[in-house]
Design a protein around this motif. Structure first.
Motif, PDB file in Angstrom:
ATOM      1  N   UNK A  77      12.268 -26.402  18.569  1.00  0.00           N
ATOM      2  CA  UNK A  77      12.482 -24.959  18.635  1.00  0.00           C
ATOM      3  C   UNK A  77      11.974 -24.317  17.356  1.00  0.00           C
ATOM      4  N   UNK A  78      11.654 -23.023  17.444  1.00  0.00           N
ATOM      5  CA  UNK A  78      11.162 -22.321  16.266  1.00  0.00           C
ATOM      6  C   UNK A  78      11.712 -20.901  16.214  1.00  0.00           C
ATOM      7  N   UNK A  79      11.997 -20.467  14.993  1.00  0.00           N
ATOM      8  CA  UNK A  79      12.433 -19.101  14.740  1.00  0.00           C
ATOM      9  C   UNK A  79      11.479 -18.478  13.736  1.00  0.00           C
ATOM     10  N   UNK A  80      10.974 -17.274  14.051  1.00  0.00           N
ATOM     11  CA  UNK A  80      10.018 -16.568  13.201  1.00  0.00           C
ATOM     12  C   UNK A  80      10.551 -15.181  12.864  1.00  0.00           C
ATOM     13  N   UNK A  81      10.314 -14.762  11.623  1.00  0.00           N
ATOM     14  CA  UNK A  81      10.787 -13.457  11.160  1.00  0.00           C
ATOM     15  C   UNK A  81       9.747 -12.871  10.207  1.00  0.00           C
ATOM     16  N   UNK A  82       9.447 -11.564  10.364  1.00  0.00           N
ATOM     17  CA  UNK A  82       8.472 -10.919   9.477  1.00  0.00           C
ATOM     18  C   UNK A  82       8.819  -9.450   9.293  1.00  0.00           C
ATOM     19  N   UNK A  83       8.498  -8.937   8.110  1.00  0.00           N
ATOM     20  CA  UNK A  83       8.680  -7.513   7.820  1.00  0.00           C
ATOM     21  C   UNK A  83       7.453  -7.011   7.069  1.00  0.00           C
ATOM     22  N   UNK A  84       6.813  -5.968   7.597  1.00  0.00           N
ATOM     23  CA  UNK A  84       5.640  -5.371   6.966  1.00  0.00           C
ATOM     24  C   UNK A  84       5.896  -3.898   6.701  1.00  0.00           C
ATOM     25  N   UNK A  85       5.420  -3.421   5.538  1.00  0.00           N
ATOM     26  CA  UNK A  85       5.652  -2.019   5.184  1.00  0.00           C
ATOM     27  C   UNK A  85       4.560  -1.540   4.235  1.00  0.00           C
ATOM     28  N   UNK A  86       4.011  -0.337   4.486  1.00  0.00           N
ATOM     29  CA  UNK A  86       3.072   0.247   3.520  1.00  0.00           C
ATOM     30  C   UNK A  86       3.788   0.553   2.210  1.00  0.00           C
ATOM     31  N   UNK A  87       3.068   0.366   1.092  1.00  0.00           N
ATOM     32  CA  UNK A  87       3.625   0.734  -0.207  1.00  0.00           C
ATOM     33  C   UNK A  87       3.583   2.252  -0.340  1.00  0.00           C
ATOM     34  N   UNK A  88       4.694   2.881  -0.663  1.00  0.00           N
ATOM     35  CA  UNK A  88       4.697   4.346  -0.785  1.00  0.00           C
ATOM     36  C   UNK A  88       3.805   4.800  -1.935  1.00  0.00           C
ATOM     37  N   UNK A  89       3.034   5.840  -1.661  1.00  0.00           N
ATOM     38  CA  UNK A  89       2.207   6.441  -2.696  1.00  0.00           C
ATOM     39  C   UNK A  89       0.863   5.788  -2.922  1.00  0.00           C
ATOM     40  N   UNK A  90       0.577   4.674  -2.219  1.00  0.00           N
ATOM     41  CA  UNK A  90      -0.716   3.993  -2.385  1.00  0.00           C
ATOM     42  C   UNK A  90      -1.334   3.830  -0.997  1.00  0.00           C
ATOM     43  N   UNK A  91      -2.261   4.690  -0.658  1.00  0.00           N
ATOM     44  CA  UNK A  91      -2.896   4.636   0.651  1.00  0.00           C
ATOM     45  C   UNK A  91      -3.667   3.333   0.825  1.00  0.00           C
ATOM     46  N   UNK A  92      -3.452   2.660   1.934  1.00  0.00           N
ATOM     47  CA  UNK A  92      -4.181   1.438   2.249  1.00  0.00           C
ATOM     48  C   UNK A  92      -3.539   0.159   1.759  1.00  0.00           C
ATOM     49  N   UNK A  93      -2.410   0.238   1.061  1.00  0.00           N
ATOM     50  CA  UNK A  93      -1.747  -0.953   0.522  1.00  0.00           C
ATOM     51  C   UNK A  93      -0.517  -1.276   1.361  1.00  0.00           C
ATOM     52  N   UNK A  94      -0.478  -2.499   1.905  1.00  0.00           N
ATOM     53  CA  UNK A  94       0.597  -2.925   2.798  1.00  0.00           C
ATOM     54  C   UNK A  94       1.174  -4.251   2.307  1.00  0.00           C
TER      55      UNK A  94
END
Length: 409
Positions: free
Chosen positions: A364-381
């Motif tokens: 069995x496998x469990x996967x978890x992820x969180x992605x978010x743009x950096x505030x104030x820097x366009x194009x940086x995630x």
């Protein structure tokens, strides 16, 4: 830095040169004012902990991508893109090219090479591309760019798409070389199991028709001649059909494919692929559940259903335990959710893996992820990601953790 075969590379680069030089005299404003530079930086830390004799892997790498996309001149355009992958810090991981076989695998070798170099023609009824390019078909289950790895998989060849009717797209590609994630191909550790360049002659045929807003039908046949990959044992002809759409808010996908041997494959392949998937979005939360089967086959050697050109990381769990389908096949029952959280996106998935033939419960496998743009820097995630595979009858317990920042201009 490995170069393409002269016929394809010279044609693509010559086309790019023409679009910027000879043609510039007539439409200079389009070619340059509509063109744009390409800059993409991706830092990643990857940790791998497996319940075996291998030492834990700790890899820090930086992928730098630079290039230029021209504007259009009567439908013609060109693109050149170069990638460099550099190790940061100690080499405490097995990149497949650094000789660190005592560590767990992180398949991000150092090196530089041309990622794309192509000439493109766009028309109201279709398009044509020649040169080194990324090819992503459908959901990338059979043909994709493996963009998750630092060194993207690209293809040397021709791709044509024709749209003779509204909703109908006919695609054909010829490929004579695949630049795999294990490149560039200038290392003594290059092997038949993971070659930097997969040579051969492959033909990809795909027909997609949007019949209704509720139904898209796709038929395909992928003839893969992979001469130097695993002794050509993954050369195959895969024919299938996929149905997908949304009905009353419920998304669905149904797919079936059959795989046979092709080209110089010494094995007699005969296996099937099945997929059934449902999804529903409720108050911004996207729910999805599915059942995917890659069939096994009896006989000498591993003759199970394989997907050598797929973006495999997107399927069967992020721990990448099933990059090569076991001889008894694999059945994956999965469910998960994606939801907005604190300005970003959170994903959680669960997989139950079993053999397609026999009664083995793989794990069995469990996967978890969180992605978010950096505030104030366009194009940086930013991205934080975790995968845990609990083994039962296949492989070993595996934990993987990623920390990533990517800037795209």
């Amino acid at each position: 830095m490995r170069m393409m075969k002269p016929s394809l590379l010279s044609l693509a680069l010559a086309g790019v040169s023409l679009s910027h030089a000879a043609l510039a005299a007539e439409e200079n404003s389009n070619l340059f004012t509509q063109g744009k530079p390409i800059l993409d930086l991706r830092y990643r830390y990857e940790h791998v902990d497996q319940d075996n004799a291998l030492a834990n892997a700790n890899a820090q790498t930086l992928r730098t991508r630079v290039g230029y996309q021209s504007g259009k001149w009567y439908g013609l355009s060109g693109l050149v893109e170069v990638d460099n992958v550099s190790r940061l810090g100690d080499a405490r991981y097995n990149s497949t090219r650094n000789g660190q076989s005592g560590h767990s695998l992180v398949a991000d070798p150092d090196g530089s090479e041309i990622n794309q170099a192509l000439l493109r023609y766009d028309h109201a009824k279709g398009s044509a591309i020649v040169g080194r390019q990324r090819i992503n078909l459908d959901n990338q289950r059979f043909v994709g760019g493996v963009a998750w790895r630092q060194n993207e998989q690209t293809h040397d060849g021709l791709l044509g798409q024709l749209k003779p009717l509204d909703g109908l797209t006919l695609s054909y590609a010829y490929i004579d070389n695949i630049n795999s994630i294990f490149g560039p191909g200038d290392n003594r550790f290059d092997s038949a199991a993971n070659p930097a360049n997969i040579e051969g002659h492959s033909h990809l045929l795909n027909a997609q028709y949007v019949l209704l807003p509720e139904l898209t039908a796709t038929a395909y046949q992928y003839r893969l001649g992979l001469d130097n990959l695993s002794g050509a044992t993954q050369s195959s002809q895969t024919s299938g059909v996929r149905l997908n759409g949304v009905v009353a808010g419920v998304g669905y996908a149904l797919e079936y494919a059959q795989q046979r041997d092709y080209a110089d494959n010494p094995r007699d392949l005969d296996s099937d692929y099945y997929l059934a998937e449902l999804g529903y979005t409720l108050k911004g939360v996207a729910l999805k559940a599915g059942y995917e089967v890659l069939g096994g086959d009896t006989g000498p050697g591993n003759r199970a259903f394989q997907t050598p050109l797929a973006t495999k990381h997107a399927f069967q769990g992020w721990a990448d335990v099933f990059l090569l389908t076991p001889a008894d096949g694999v059945a994956d029952a999965y469910f998960g959710a994606t939801l907005p959280l604190l300005g970003g996106s959170l994903q959680a998935w669960f997989h139950d893996f079993r053999a397609e033939r026999g009664n083995s419960h793989y794990g069995e496998e469990f996967d978890l992820a969180y992605a978010r743009p950096f505030p104030g820097v366009k194009g940086l995630v930013g991205l934080v990601k975790y995968a845990r595979y609990d083994a039962d009858d296949f492989a070993v317990d595996t934990n993987k953790f990623w920390l990533q920042a990517q800037y795209s201009y």
